[in-house]
Design an enzyme around this catalytic site. Structure first.
Site, PDB file in Angstrom:
ATOM      1  N   ASP A   1       0.862  -1.177   0.000  1.00 23.50           N
ATOM      2  CA  ASP A   1       0.000   0.000   0.000  1.00 23.50           C
ATOM      3  C   ASP A   1       0.903   1.233   0.000  1.00 23.50           C
ATOM      4  O   ASP A   1       2.088   1.151   0.337  1.00 23.50           O
ATOM      5  CB  ASP A   1      -0.882  -0.031   1.255  1.00 23.50           C
ATOM      6  CG  ASP A   1      -1.667   1.236   1.438  1.00 23.50           C
ATOM      7  OD1 ASP A   1      -2.364   1.648   0.494  1.00 23.50           O
ATOM      8  OD2 ASP A   1      -1.576   1.833   2.538  1.00 23.50           O
TER       9      ASP A   1
ATOM     10  N   ASP B   1      -0.358   5.061   0.886  1.00 17.01           N
ATOM     11  CA  ASP B   1      -0.670   6.067   1.896  1.00 17.01           C
ATOM     12  C   ASP B   1      -0.647   5.507   3.309  1.00 17.01           C
ATOM     13  O   ASP B   1      -1.345   4.543   3.628  1.00 17.01           O
ATOM     14  CB  ASP B   1      -2.035   6.696   1.606  1.00 17.01           C
ATOM     15  CG  ASP B   1      -2.016   7.509   0.323  1.00 17.01           C
ATOM     16  OD1 ASP B   1      -1.274   8.510   0.281  1.00 17.01           O
ATOM     17  OD2 ASP B   1      -2.714   7.132  -0.632  1.00 17.01           O
TER      18      ASP B   1
END
Length: 437
Positions: free
Chosen positions: A21, A23
């Protein structure tokens, strides 16, 4: 066929696949122009922490993004890329994902275009490994700061959220108002403009130390070093298991098939987690909503997934009471037991985030009489209850079990959400109407 060919290539190179991922996992982003001001002002107390902040705009927009790479990211990517083939899976747009990828992998040697954004994922609230690996997920590891968006997949290793820009959160959160993609992008643009006008970072700076020269931006996160160690161990265990499997996969002389199974990340990761709190027996106080089934609680599920045994009340084998405050019935009875650790929930959150049982002495519940903490010589009798017999059977503490009529539960829910986001816990239990005191 392509997936099978890819698996064979990975096996030949002795690698696994790692889905990253973006953020709050490997970067933190904001639109707040206050960051730009701090970057320009060498006299500002926050200026030293902005030296390696990246900034960019996206096609068709004048909005400036400020991106901070998580400490140790370059070393982390260098280490894990030797063991894993890297993929990006983000709830951000394609343009955003590509812009961030250029910042963390400018020569495109690590990801090589292996990016899945919300524009292709088919969902703005959930992620599925099958979008990248539809047939076989036995060699796939996921690293993300949220477990709920992956439906608590056994392939997931959860990292504490990275929040360098204090109070900003995830600008690409999948839990914005449920709108179609086009509308969500408009909402995001409006949110960005509103954030620029409000300048939340400047407000936070003033709240932190009005009139003082204390920085808001502090770059002391070390979570990627922990994750590198865990990912290395997962890789080692997988290929050790594969070597054993290859050695026994042929029929023996009598034609009997080997009982050794092929290794699977979905088995390895939960097995590794369960060893962290093995032997720990936990009772919770003041942390689980009264009306909620105990085993459905986020804390209960988290503790059990790391090998702890959770109990509804104190018994003779309880080792830890994890409490929100002192003075409750369970805390008072545990103090009399004299051999039970009474700690804050941060002990559980840090132990599970770091995959290492933390020293309880650093998490002793505030307001406890030091003479009554674990291992003290307070002169109180040690408990001799049978393992299945609760202490003070029938005892009832109004403070622990009654609902306060003057409590604003909406405000409390928001405070709990904020606290859990900062601590790295997210089990989607924010619909509870009231907390067990």
């Amino acid at each position: 066929r392509l997936e099978q060919e890819n698996a064979e290539r990975l096996l030949h190179d002795r690698k696994l696949s790692l889905i990253l991922d973006l953020d709050q996992t490997v970067v933190h982003a904001t639109w707040d122009p206050t960051v730009g001001d701090w970057m320009k002002d060498e006299n500002n107390t926050n200026h030293p922490a902005t030296k390696d902040i990246r900034k960019f705009t996206l096609p068709g927009s004048s909005l400036m993004y400020y991106i901070k790479l998580r400490p140790g990211l370059s070393e982390f990517l260098r280490q894990v890329s030797g063991l894993y083939e890297l993929h990006i899976y983000t709830m951000g747009t394609r343009h955003y994902a590509e812009a961030v990828a250029r910042e963390i992998d400018p020569e495109d040697k690590l990801f090589r275009g292996r990016i899945l954004s919300r524009d292709e994922s088919g969902s703005v609230t959930q992620k599925k490994i099958q979008r990248l690996f539809p047939c076989d997920t036995s060699m796939v590891v996921v690293l993300d700061d949220r477990s709920d968006v992956w439906s608590f997949s056994p392939n997931l290793i959860k990292i504490k959220p990275y929040e360098f820009f204090v109070g900003i959160g995830d600008i690409n959160s999948p839990f914005a108002p449920k709108q179609i993609l086009a509308e969500q992008e408009k909402i995001q643009e409006a949110m960005a403009k509103e954030q620029q006008q409000q300048r939340p970072l400047a407000q936070k700076q003033n709240e932190l130390a009005p009139g003082q020269d204390r920085p808001l931006l502090v770059d002391d996160d070390k979570e990627l070093y922990t994750m590198s160690t865990i990912l290395t161990e997962v890789h080692e265990r997988f290929y050790k298991g594969l070597d054993v499997y290859d050695k026994h996969k042929k029929d023996d002389e009598n034609g009997a098939k080997s009982s050794v199974g092929k290794p699977d990340v979905k088995d390895l990761i939960p097995e590794m987690k369960r060893k962290i709190l093995d032997g720990v027996h936990i009772v919770f106080s003041g942390l689980i909503p009264q009306q909620q089934v105990l085993s459905d609680s986020m804390y209960w599920r988290l503790a059990e997934s790391f090998g702890a045994v959770c109990l509804p009340d104190l018994t003779g084998n309880v080792t830890h009471v994890i409490a929100a405050k002192a003075g409750t019935d369970k805390v008072n009875r545990a103090r009399r037991a004299n051999k039970i650790f009474i700690v804050t929930v941060d002990w559980l959150l840090d132990s599970t985030a770091r995959w290492d049982k933390q020293d309880e002495k650093r998490y002793i519940l505030p307001s406890l009489n030091p003479s009554a903490s674990v291992g003290s010589d307070a002169g109180e009798v040690e408990v001799e209850n049978p393992e299945s017999t609760p202490f003070d059977d029938g005892a009832f503490d109004p403070d622990e079990h009654s609902l306060g009529e003057d409590v604003d539960w909406d405000d409390m829910d928001r405070e709990v959400d904020d606290a859990l986001n900062e601590s790295g816990t997210d089990f989607g239990d924010t619909d509870s109407e009231a907390l067990d005191r």
